[in-house]
Design a protein around this motif. Structure first.
Motif, short mmCIF file in Angstrom:
data_model
loop_
_atom_site.label_atom_id
_atom_site.label_comp_id
_atom_site.label_asym_id
_atom_site.label_seq_id
_atom_site.Cartn_x
_atom_site.Cartn_y
_atom_site.Cartn_z
N GLU A 158 -10.42 9.54 -3.78
CA GLU A 158 -9.83 10.75 -4.36
C GLU A 158 -8.75 10.45 -5.41
O GLU A 158 -8.64 11.17 -6.40
N TRP A 159 -7.93 9.45 -5.15
CA TRP A 159 -6.79 9.18 -6.04
C TRP A 159 -7.00 7.94 -6.89
O TRP A 159 -6.17 7.59 -7.73
N HIS A 160 -8.07 7.22 -6.68
CA HIS A 160 -8.44 6.05 -7.48
C HIS A 160 -7.40 4.92 -7.44
O HIS A 160 -7.27 4.17 -8.40
N ILE A 161 -6.69 4.82 -6.32
CA ILE A 161 -5.83 3.66 -6.11
C ILE A 161 -6.77 2.53 -5.69
O ILE A 161 -7.61 2.72 -4.81
N PRO A 162 -6.68 1.36 -6.31
CA PRO A 162 -7.62 0.28 -6.00
C PRO A 162 -7.65 -0.05 -4.50
O PRO A 162 -6.62 -0.15 -3.84
N ALA A 163 -8.85 -0.21 -3.98
CA ALA A 163 -9.04 -0.51 -2.56
C ALA A 163 -8.32 -1.79 -2.15
O ALA A 163 -7.73 -1.86 -1.07
N GLU A 164 -8.34 -2.80 -3.04
CA GLU A 164 -7.69 -4.06 -2.69
C GLU A 164 -6.18 -3.90 -2.50
O GLU A 164 -5.56 -4.67 -1.77
N VAL A 165 -5.59 -2.89 -3.12
CA VAL A 165 -4.17 -2.60 -2.90
C VAL A 165 -4.00 -1.92 -1.55
O VAL A 165 -3.09 -2.25 -0.78
N LEU A 166 -4.86 -0.97 -1.25
CA LEU A 166 -4.72 -0.17 -0.02
C LEU A 166 -4.99 -0.97 1.25
O LEU A 166 -4.44 -0.65 2.30
N ILE A 167 -5.82 -2.01 1.17
CA ILE A 167 -6.13 -2.77 2.38
C ILE A 167 -5.26 -4.01 2.54
O ILE A 167 -5.39 -4.75 3.51
N HIS A 220 1.89 6.46 -6.97
CA HIS A 220 0.82 7.32 -7.48
C HIS A 220 1.19 8.79 -7.34
O HIS A 220 0.98 9.58 -8.27
N MET A 221 1.76 9.15 -6.20
CA MET A 221 2.15 10.54 -5.98
C MET A 221 3.19 10.98 -7.02
O MET A 221 3.10 12.08 -7.57
N GLU A 222 4.14 10.09 -7.31
CA GLU A 222 5.17 10.41 -8.32
C GLU A 222 4.56 10.54 -9.70
O GLU A 222 4.85 11.48 -10.43
N PRO A 254 0.79 -1.23 0.00
CA PRO A 254 0.00 0.00 0.00
C PRO A 254 0.83 1.29 0.00
O PRO A 254 0.53 2.22 -0.74
N VAL A 255 1.87 1.33 0.81
CA VAL A 255 2.69 2.55 0.88
C VAL A 255 3.43 2.76 -0.45
O VAL A 255 3.47 3.88 -0.97
N ASP A 256 3.96 1.69 -1.01
CA ASP A 256 4.63 1.81 -2.32
C ASP A 256 3.64 2.28 -3.38
O ASP A 256 4.00 3.07 -4.25
N ALA A 257 2.41 1.80 -3.32
CA ALA A 257 1.39 2.22 -4.29
C ALA A 257 1.08 3.71 -4.13
O ALA A 257 0.93 4.43 -5.13
N ILE A 258 0.98 4.17 -2.90
CA ILE A 258 0.72 5.60 -2.66
C ILE A 258 1.87 6.44 -3.18
O ILE A 258 1.66 7.44 -3.88
#
Length: 133
Positions: free
Chosen positions: A109-118, A67-69, A60-64
């Motif tokens: 807000e950022w449309h990162i898939p929920a399954e990645v974030l959880i 995405h930010m980059e 999740p942190v790597d995905a965030i």
């Protein structure tokens, strides 16, 4: 048409890829022997790739951060989204886990898939805790 065989080596894998690629230009009719052959080749290739080229779950942190980059967002954007500079910092340094509320906001807000974030991930060890051991 060559018989299907197990994929045990990289040469077998290359052969299977070449065989299945033929069907990309001329799709076999559903229910035909060629369609069945395509399905069997696809299953064999998928099994070989899962064993020899596994794809790790996205952290999740790597995905965030990615995405930010990609979206050219800075830390301040995450602060605005989460409502706290310390919270955003703790998330990015892995000192705090994402809550469901945070994951929901980031997803919305950022449309990162929920399954990645959880997806579960490891937090950084506390330096004081590590020094005490």
């Amino acid at each position: 048409m060559e018989n299907i065989r197990p994929i045990k080596t990289e040469a077998d894998y290359d052969w299977a890829i070449a065989e299945i690629t033929r069907y990309f230009d001329r799709e076999p009719a559903v229910g035909s022997p060629e369609a069945d052959r395509f399905d069997v080749l696809a299953a064999l290739i998928e099994a070989y790739e899962a064993k020899h080229y596994p794809i790790e779950e996205t952290d999740p942190v790597d995905a965030i951060v990615a995405h930010m980059e990609m979206a050219n967002l800075n830390r301040a954007a995450l602060v605005r989204l989460l409502g706290s500079a310390s919270r955003a910092s703790e998330i990015l340094t892995r000192k705090r886990a994402l809550t469901m509320d945070m994951a929901f906001k980031i997803n919305r807000e950022w449309h990162i898939p929920a399954e990645v974030l959880i997806h579960p991930y490891h937090l950084a060890k506390d330096e004081k805790e590590t020094a005490a051991r």
